[in-house]
Design a protein around this motif. Sequence first.
Motif, PDB file in Angstrom:
ATOM      1  N   LYS A   1       0.812  -1.215   0.000  1.00 34.27           N
ATOM      2  CA  LYS A   1       0.000   0.000   0.000  1.00 34.27           C
ATOM      3  C   LYS A   1       0.849   1.270   0.000  1.00 34.27           C
ATOM      4  CE  LYS A   1      -4.485   0.604   1.990  1.00 34.27           C
ATOM      5  NZ  LYS A   1      -5.362   0.471   3.111  1.00 34.27           N
ATOM      6  N   CYS A   2       1.990   1.222   0.652  1.00 32.78           N
ATOM      7  CA  CYS A   2       2.855   2.404   0.742  1.00 32.78           C
ATOM      8  C   CYS A   2       3.569   2.705  -0.575  1.00 32.78           C
ATOM      9  CB  CYS A   2       3.871   2.237   1.866  1.00 32.78           C
ATOM     10  SG  CYS A   2       4.930   0.790   1.711  1.00 32.78           S
ATOM     11  N   CYS A   3       3.526   1.797  -1.522  1.00 26.85           N
ATOM     12  CA  CYS A   3       4.218   1.966  -2.807  1.00 26.85           C
ATOM     13  C   CYS A   3       3.256   2.245  -3.959  1.00 26.85           C
ATOM     14  CB  CYS A   3       5.015   0.711  -3.128  1.00 26.85           C
ATOM     15  SG  CYS A   3       6.196   0.263  -1.852  1.00 26.85           S
ATOM     16  N   ILE A   4       1.982   2.406  -3.629  1.00 23.81           N
ATOM     17  CA  ILE A   4       0.942   2.585  -4.640  1.00 23.81           C
ATOM     18  C   ILE A   4       0.188   3.875  -4.365  1.00 23.81           C
ATOM     19  CG2 ILE A   4      -1.219   1.618  -5.527  1.00 23.81           C
ATOM     20  CD1 ILE A   4      -0.083  -1.148  -4.806  1.00 23.81           C
TER      21      ILE A   4
ATOM     22  N   ASP B   1      21.307   7.530  -2.030  1.00 23.81           N
ATOM     23  CA  ASP B   1      20.314   6.635  -2.631  1.00 23.81           C
ATOM     24  C   ASP B   1      20.646   6.382  -4.099  1.00 23.81           C
ATOM     25  OD1 ASP B   1      18.740   6.528  -0.275  1.00 23.81           O
ATOM     26  OD2 ASP B   1      17.480   8.203  -0.933  1.00 23.81           O
ATOM     27  N   ILE B   2      20.955   7.451  -4.811  1.00 23.28           N
ATOM     28  CA  ILE B   2      21.249   7.341  -6.248  1.00 23.28           C
ATOM     29  C   ILE B   2      22.487   6.480  -6.466  1.00 23.28           C
ATOM     30  CG2 ILE B   2      21.953   8.648  -8.300  1.00 23.28           C
ATOM     31  CD1 ILE B   2      20.202  10.992  -7.068  1.00 23.28           C
ATOM     32  N   LYS B   3      23.517   6.728  -5.689  1.00 24.21           N
ATOM     33  CA  LYS B   3      24.756   5.950  -5.791  1.00 24.21           C
ATOM     34  C   LYS B   3      24.488   4.470  -5.495  1.00 24.21           C
ATOM     35  CE  LYS B   3      29.407   5.763  -3.838  1.00 24.21           C
ATOM     36  NZ  LYS B   3      30.318   6.346  -2.851  1.00 24.21           N
ATOM     37  N   GLY B   4      23.785   4.201  -4.407  1.00 23.86           N
ATOM     38  CA  GLY B   4      23.496   2.817  -4.010  1.00 23.86           C
ATOM     39  C   GLY B   4      22.605   2.087  -4.991  1.00 23.86           C
ATOM     40  N   LEU B   5      21.562   2.758  -5.460  1.00 23.41           N
ATOM     41  CA  LEU B   5      20.634   2.115  -6.406  1.00 23.41           C
ATOM     42  C   LEU B   5      21.292   1.852  -7.754  1.00 23.41           C
ATOM     43  CD1 LEU B   5      17.381   4.039  -5.496  1.00 23.41           C
ATOM     44  CD2 LEU B   5      17.691   1.554  -5.376  1.00 23.41           C
ATOM     45  N   SER B   6      22.072   2.793  -8.245  1.00 23.40           N
ATOM     46  CA  SER B   6      22.725   2.572  -9.542  1.00 23.40           C
ATOM     47  C   SER B   6      23.707   1.403  -9.433  1.00 23.40           C
ATOM     48  CB  SER B   6      23.388   3.841 -10.067  1.00 23.40           C
ATOM     49  OG  SER B   6      24.353   4.327  -9.181  1.00 23.40           O
ATOM     50  N   ALA B   7      24.443   1.317  -8.333  1.00 19.50           N
ATOM     51  CA  ALA B   7      25.369   0.195  -8.127  1.00 19.50           C
ATOM     52  C   ALA B   7      24.598  -1.117  -7.998  1.00 19.50           C
ATOM     53  CB  ALA B   7      26.238   0.436  -6.890  1.00 19.50           C
TER      54      ALA B   7
ATOM     55  N   ASN C   1      -4.505   0.999 -14.333  1.00 18.48           N
ATOM     56  CA  ASN C   1      -5.037   2.228 -13.731  1.00 18.48           C
ATOM     57  C   ASN C   1      -4.559   2.465 -12.308  1.00 18.48           C
ATOM     58  OD1 ASN C   1      -6.501   2.965 -16.043  1.00 18.48           O
ATOM     59  ND2 ASN C   1      -8.173   1.606 -15.447  1.00 18.48           N
ATOM     60  N   GLN C   2      -3.432   1.871 -11.950  1.00 17.76           N
ATOM     61  CA  GLN C   2      -2.892   2.006 -10.598  1.00 17.76           C
ATOM     62  C   GLN C   2      -1.482   2.589 -10.689  1.00 17.76           C
ATOM     63  OE1 GLN C   2      -1.765  -1.685  -8.454  1.00 17.76           O
ATOM     64  NE2 GLN C   2      -3.402  -1.109  -7.055  1.00 17.76           N
ATOM     65  N   LYS C   3      -1.295   3.751 -10.065  1.00 20.70           N
ATOM     66  CA  LYS C   3       0.021   4.391 -10.041  1.00 20.70           C
ATOM     67  C   LYS C   3       0.865   3.694  -8.981  1.00 20.70           C
ATOM     68  CE  LYS C   3       1.936   9.032  -9.821  1.00 20.70           C
ATOM     69  NZ  LYS C   3       1.630  10.428  -9.566  1.00 20.70           N
ATOM     70  N   ARG C   4       2.073   3.281  -9.376  1.00 15.97           N
ATOM     71  CA  ARG C   4       2.910   2.527  -8.448  1.00 15.97           C
ATOM     72  C   ARG C   4       4.379   2.831  -8.669  1.00 15.97           C
ATOM     73  NH1 ARG C   4       2.728  -3.657  -9.729  1.00 15.97           N
ATOM     74  NH2 ARG C   4       0.709  -3.504  -8.790  1.00 15.97           N
ATOM     75  N   CYS C   5       5.184   2.518  -7.661  1.00 16.80           N
ATOM     76  CA  CYS C   5       6.629   2.711  -7.745  1.00 16.80           C
ATOM     77  C   CYS C   5       7.198   1.897  -8.898  1.00 16.80           C
ATOM     78  CB  CYS C   5       7.287   2.288  -6.434  1.00 16.80           C
ATOM     79  SG  CYS C   5       9.097   2.397  -6.479  1.00 16.80           S
ATOM     80  N   VAL C   6       8.158   2.459  -9.581  1.00 23.72           N
ATOM     81  CA  VAL C   6       8.807   1.793 -10.712  1.00 23.72           C
ATOM     82  C   VAL C   6       9.449   0.467 -10.303  1.00 23.72           C
ATOM     83  CG1 VAL C   6      10.991   3.052 -10.448  1.00 23.72           C
ATOM     84  CG2 VAL C   6      10.329   2.185 -12.700  1.00 23.72           C
ATOM     85  N   PHE C   7       9.796   0.314  -9.037  1.00 24.86           N
ATOM     86  CA  PHE C   7      10.466  -0.904  -8.583  1.00 24.86           C
ATOM     87  C   PHE C   7       9.543  -1.908  -7.892  1.00 24.86           C
ATOM     88  CE2 PHE C   7      14.110   2.133  -8.678  1.00 24.86           C
ATOM     89  CZ  PHE C   7      14.750   1.529  -9.756  1.00 24.86           C
ATOM     90  N   LEU C   8       8.257  -1.704  -7.968  1.00 26.55           N
ATOM     91  CA  LEU C   8       7.304  -2.651  -7.387  1.00 26.55           C
ATOM     92  C   LEU C   8       6.957  -3.693  -8.446  1.00 26.55           C
ATOM     93  CD1 LEU C   8       5.684  -3.183  -4.794  1.00 26.55           C
ATOM     94  CD2 LEU C   8       3.802  -1.916  -5.839  1.00 26.55           C
ATOM     95  N   ASP C   9       7.212  -4.959  -8.144  1.00 26.77           N
ATOM     96  CA  ASP C   9       6.959  -6.001  -9.144  1.00 26.77           C
ATOM     97  C   ASP C   9       5.498  -6.458  -9.129  1.00 26.77           C
ATOM     98  OD1 ASP C   9       6.610  -7.981  -7.156  1.00 26.77           O
ATOM     99  OD2 ASP C   9       8.604  -8.836  -7.442  1.00 26.77           O
TER     100      ASP C   9
ATOM    101  N   TYR D   1      14.716  -3.895  -2.698  1.00 21.31           N
ATOM    102  CA  TYR D   1      14.533  -3.842  -1.251  1.00 21.31           C
ATOM    103  C   TYR D   1      15.839  -3.728  -0.455  1.00 21.31           C
ATOM    104  CZ  TYR D   1      12.571  -4.586   3.350  1.00 21.31           C
ATOM    105  OH  TYR D   1      12.219  -4.426   4.659  1.00 21.31           O
ATOM    106  N   PRO D   2      16.864  -4.508  -0.753  1.00 16.40           N
ATOM    107  CA  PRO D   2      18.097  -4.381   0.039  1.00 16.40           C
ATOM    108  C   PRO D   2      18.763  -2.999  -0.081  1.00 16.40           C
ATOM    109  CG  PRO D   2      18.136  -6.387  -1.280  1.00 16.40           C
ATOM    110  CD  PRO D   2      16.958  -5.584  -1.739  1.00 16.40           C
ATOM    111  N   GLN D   3      18.443  -2.281  -1.146  1.00 12.53           N
ATOM    112  CA  GLN D   3      19.051  -0.968  -1.373  1.00 12.53           C
ATOM    113  C   GLN D   3      17.977   0.111  -1.537  1.00 12.53           C
ATOM    114  OE1 GLN D   3      22.552  -0.489  -1.336  1.00 12.53           O
ATOM    115  NE2 GLN D   3      21.806   1.596  -1.157  1.00 12.53           N
ATOM    116  N   ARG D   4      16.796  -0.124  -0.968  1.00 14.96           N
ATOM    117  CA  ARG D   4      15.687   0.819  -1.137  1.00 14.96           C
ATOM    118  C   ARG D   4      16.071   2.210  -0.646  1.00 14.96           C
ATOM    119  NH1 ARG D   4      15.072  -2.251   3.155  1.00 14.96           N
ATOM    120  NH2 ARG D   4      14.031  -1.541   5.050  1.00 14.96           N
ATOM    121  N   PRO D   5      15.449   3.238  -1.206  1.00 11.47           N
ATOM    122  CA  PRO D   5      15.769   4.617  -0.813  1.00 11.47           C
ATOM    123  C   PRO D   5      15.542   4.873   0.683  1.00 11.47           C
ATOM    124  CG  PRO D   5      14.495   4.598  -2.832  1.00 11.47           C
ATOM    125  CD  PRO D   5      14.480   3.186  -2.302  1.00 11.47           C
TER     126      PRO D   5
END
Length: 123
Positions: free
Chosen positions: A22-25, A36-42, A72-80, A88-92
């Motif tokens: 629910k928190c990602c939608i 965050d950017i450095k960790g996620l890109s790596a 019709n549901q807006k969601r985080c780009v990383f939600l499968d 998840y291990p490197q989430r913002p």
Amino acid sequence: MIKREGFWFCFDDKLCKTCKAKCCIGEGYVFLTDDDIKGLSAFLGVSKDEFLDKYTRRVFGKIALIDLVIKNQKRCVFLDDDYRCEVYPQRPSQCRNFPFWERLKSFSIDELKTLCPAIKPCK
């Protein structure tokens, strides 16, 4: 049960998997720090520039993750499709700190439960 000093509510992380993220939608933004950017890109194995081009946008002068609209549901780009976080291990940091955000301190328990059913008053 997770507690944080200065917050009147707690977070029952055992319930986290039951709500279908629910928190990602829905409406909102996930703003990213430089770390965050450095960790996620790596974590994703892409350059910083490629990460920024593919997964982010500017909002209010800040860098935020893009959203996807699926059924019709807006969601985080990383939600499968199984409602699990692909990074998840490197989430913002914003995600790691949820629901312990200063602005949520003034919410009622009913308002908090609409955001996340795993939030409970601390005993």
